[in-house]
Design a protein around this motif. Structure first.
Motif, PDB file in Angstrom:
ATOM      1  N   CYS A 124      18.932  32.824  12.152  1.00  0.00           N
ATOM      2  CA  CYS A 124      18.182  33.374  10.608  1.00  0.00           C
ATOM      3  C   CYS A 124      19.015  32.460   9.646  1.00  0.00           C
ATOM      4  CB  CYS A 124      19.522  33.839  10.532  1.00  0.00           C
ATOM      5  SG  CYS A 124      19.778  34.991   9.464  1.00  0.00           S
ATOM      6  N   PHE A 126      21.182  32.255   7.131  1.00  0.00           N
ATOM      7  CA  PHE A 126      21.932  32.487   6.645  1.00  0.00           C
ATOM      8  C   PHE A 126      22.915  32.050   7.448  1.00  0.00           C
ATOM      9  CE2 PHE A 126      20.981  37.060   5.579  1.00  0.00           C
ATOM     10  CZ  PHE A 126      20.596  36.592   3.649  1.00  0.00           C
ATOM     11  N   TRP A 127      22.592  31.351   8.273  1.00  0.00           N
ATOM     12  CA  TRP A 127      23.329  31.079   9.772  1.00  0.00           C
ATOM     13  C   TRP A 127      24.037  29.387   9.490  1.00  0.00           C
ATOM     14  CZ3 TRP A 127      27.316  32.400  13.727  1.00  0.00           C
ATOM     15  CH2 TRP A 127      27.377  33.912  13.857  1.00  0.00           C
ATOM     16  N   ASN A 134      26.187  34.089   6.687  1.00  0.00           N
ATOM     17  CA  ASN A 134      25.702  35.326   8.404  1.00  0.00           C
ATOM     18  C   ASN A 134      26.343  36.651   7.652  1.00  0.00           C
ATOM     19  OD1 ASN A 134      27.810  33.616   9.537  1.00  0.00           O
ATOM     20  ND2 ASN A 134      27.900  34.978  10.490  1.00  0.00           N
ATOM     21  N   CYS A 135      26.043  37.551   8.547  1.00  0.00           N
ATOM     22  CA  CYS A 135      26.475  38.924   8.274  1.00  0.00           C
ATOM     23  C   CYS A 135      27.577  38.835  10.182  1.00  0.00           C
ATOM     24  CB  CYS A 135      25.591  40.120   9.014  1.00  0.00           C
ATOM     25  SG  CYS A 135      23.633  39.813   8.307  1.00  0.00           S
ATOM     26  N   PHE A 137      29.703  40.921  12.059  1.00  0.00           N
ATOM     27  CA  PHE A 137      29.533  40.810  13.031  1.00  0.00           C
ATOM     28  C   PHE A 137      28.073  40.603  13.981  1.00  0.00           C
ATOM     29  CE2 PHE A 137      26.745  43.242  10.499  1.00  0.00           C
ATOM     30  CZ  PHE A 137      25.433  42.711  10.437  1.00  0.00           C
ATOM     31  N   CYS A 138      27.867  39.658  13.747  1.00  0.00           N
ATOM     32  CA  CYS A 138      26.393  38.959  14.373  1.00  0.00           C
ATOM     33  C   CYS A 138      26.701  37.838  15.191  1.00  0.00           C
ATOM     34  CB  CYS A 138      25.082  38.814  12.928  1.00  0.00           C
ATOM     35  SG  CYS A 138      23.656  37.824  13.428  1.00  0.00           S
ATOM     36  N   VAL A 140      23.977  36.746  16.485  1.00  0.00           N
ATOM     37  CA  VAL A 140      22.162  35.407  16.524  1.00  0.00           C
ATOM     38  C   VAL A 140      22.636  33.410  16.061  1.00  0.00           C
ATOM     39  CG1 VAL A 140      20.169  35.094  14.870  1.00  0.00           C
ATOM     40  CG2 VAL A 140      20.985  36.754  15.706  1.00  0.00           C
ATOM     41  N   GLY A 178      15.713  36.810  11.275  1.00  0.00           N
ATOM     42  CA  GLY A 178      16.610  36.659  10.224  1.00  0.00           C
ATOM     43  C   GLY A 178      16.295  36.462   8.883  1.00  0.00           C
ATOM     44  N   GLU A 232      22.596  47.992   6.692  1.00  0.00           N
ATOM     45  CA  GLU A 232      24.164  48.208   7.745  1.00  0.00           C
ATOM     46  C   GLU A 232      24.946  48.613   7.211  1.00  0.00           C
ATOM     47  OE1 GLU A 232      23.218  45.550  10.088  1.00  0.00           O
ATOM     48  OE2 GLU A 232      22.579  43.756   9.725  1.00  0.00           O
ATOM     49  N   LYS A 246      23.366  38.530   2.930  1.00  0.00           N
ATOM     50  CA  LYS A 246      22.090  39.649   2.459  1.00  0.00           C
ATOM     51  C   LYS A 246      22.666  40.140   0.704  1.00  0.00           C
ATOM     52  CE  LYS A 246      21.245  41.354   6.699  1.00  0.00           C
ATOM     53  NZ  LYS A 246      21.215  42.921   8.188  1.00  0.00           N
TER      54      LYS A 246
HETATM   55  S1  SF4 Z   1      22.689  40.156  10.555  1.00  0.00           S
HETATM   56 FE1  SF4 Z   1      20.001  39.796  10.330  1.00  0.00          FE
HETATM   57  S2  SF4 Z   1      20.277  38.883   8.307  1.00  0.00           S
HETATM   58 FE2  SF4 Z   1      22.924  39.255   9.101  1.00  0.00          FE
HETATM   59  S3  SF4 Z   1      22.865  36.874  10.249  1.00  0.00           S
HETATM   60 FE3  SF4 Z   1      21.969  37.687  11.164  1.00  0.00          FE
HETATM   61  S4  SF4 Z   1      20.546  37.634  12.009  1.00  0.00           S
HETATM   62 FE4  SF4 Z   1      20.695  37.153   9.944  1.00  0.00          FE
END
Ligand code: SF4
Length: 391
Positions: A124, A126-127, A134-135, A137-138, A140, A178, A232, A246
């Motif tokens: 993703c 955002f990472w 990034n979110c 809690f995520c 990925v 992502g 979310e 986001k």
């Molecule tokens: S939850 Fe989805 S959008 Fe948010 S950092 Fe993880 S992969 Fe990216």
């Protein structure tokens, strides 16, 4: 202590594994992939309730629940008392099978209950931003390239889906991606097309919302059956804190616009808004659920899990008592708004409470509405079987 309540309580309190257990021999390996929610032990509770119980996060050490192996059977105990016997799904054979490229199939797709989950695209965006957006809690960015392949070709994905279908009879494949600056749906298209054409299975798609709404018409033409959107968090202030990328690049409005457009396009019950319970006030989560239902959108609510290595790993999961009204309401609003739930055949999800599983938490029966759902389910099952015969 019904299976629905115990599933929820396990999400909130975790599970300890007694040394009598032989998980390597008897269970499915713990494979943390995608956003992280599958980081636990797959179990089947009575009444075919599937759960992925947290076992490695910090709060599990204090859990009143423990899994024991007694006389060859697996038993769940709470504070030492017998709760019920549980089943551990066996590791599917296709996990150790290799795609023709040589990659191991468990690194391409994983079972999360009775469906196959695949994150086919790159990490993703955002990472990879500096600083990371990034979110919180995520996971990925922690799992891709580690527990799952960083890149998965269309052929590898199709072969994995075919193997899962042949061995365990999956009916549903779920793709998620992502954020890639508005191209997420385009990147998924070849995978969707190939899996649909070559297997005929039901397909679900979960991507950040596209501002080009006509792309959803394209998804429908490709035969996608379900779309979901990971909003979310409903409270705008918490959304900004927990999901900075986001908030900055998409905004809550883009999620709402895409969801409403898709309900008109795909129909009630085929669009979900994903919400994490436990990262905002209970009242705010319930407000989201009621708002979604008023538009014909189903709420898919997961319980916040502070996964190891994530920015929120030291946080605590929510209390079960605070979660009960949420999941009760998910079920009630779907029936009150005539939103079909639990219709698709053989989709039992382990990482979230299914909307239908809220029935275990409410005393309201909705008898006639349930009869109607039962008829719809039987009709759809027959239609789906006939369609599969043609592929
Ligand atoms: S939850 Fe989805 S959008 Fe948010 S950092 Fe993880 S992969 Fe990216």
């Amino acid at each position: 202590m019904n299976p629905g309540y115990v599933k929820l309580d396990l999400f909130c309190r975790g599970l300890r594994i007694d040394k009598s257990c032989e998980l390597e021999k008897d269970g499915t390996p713990i494979l943390r992939t995608r956003g992280g929610l599958g980081s636990g032990l797959e179990m089947i509770l009575p009444e075919d309730v599937h759960v992925n119980a947290p076992v490695v996060e910090h709060f599990c050490l204090k859990s009143p629940y423990a899994l024991h192996k007694e006389n060859g059977r697996y038993v769940l105990r709470k504070a030492g008392d017998f709760v019920f016997e549980v089943t551990l799904p066996k590791e599917p054979k296709f996990y150790s099978q290799k795609a023709s490229s040589g990659k191991q199939m468990s690194r391409i797709g994983v079972m999360q209950g009775t469906y196959l989950a695949i994150y086919p695209t790159k990490v993703c965006g955002f990472w990879t931003m500096k600083p990371r957006q990034n979110c919180r809690f995520c996971s990925v960015g922690l799992t891709l390239g580690e527990t799952e392949e960083l890149e998965k070709t269309v052929e590898e994905v199709v072969e994995t889906v075919q193997a899962a279908r042949k061995e365990v009879g999956i009916t549903f494949v779920h793709f998620n991606t992502g954020f890639y600056e508005g191209t997420s749906l385009d990147e998924l298209e070849p995978y969707i097309r190939a899996v649909k054409e070559r297997t005929g299975l039901l397909i679900g798609v979960q991507c950040p919302p596209s501002k080009s709404l006509e792309k959803y018409d394209r998804l429908k033409e490709l035969g996608v059956n379900h779309v979901s959107f990971c909003l979310e968090i409903f409270d705008p202030r918490r959304f900004k804190e927990v999901c900075p990328g986001k908030h900055q690049y998409l905004g809550q409005k883009a999620y709402m616009d895409a969801m409403e457009y898709c309900v008109d396009l795909f129909g009630k019950g085929k669009v979900s808004g994903e919400i994490i319970a436990g990262l905002e006030r209970t009242e705010s989560t319930i407000e989201a659920i009621e708002h979604f239902a008023s538009k014909g959108i189903v709420s898919n609510v997961c319980v916040f899990r502070p996964c190891v290595g994530t920015d929120l790993e030291k946080e605590n999961p929510p209390r079960t008592d605070d979660m009960v009204p949420i999941f009760m309401r998910v079920y009630e609003v779907c029936l009150e708004n005539n939103i079909p739930i639990g219709i698709a055949p053989n989709i039992l999800v382990s990482i979230i409470m299914l909307p239908d599983e809220g029935k275990y938490l409410t005393e309201r029966r909705y008898l006639w509405k349930r009869v109607r759902l039962g008829i719809l389910k039987a009709l759809f099952r027959t239609y789906f079987k006939l369609k599969l015969l043609r592929v």
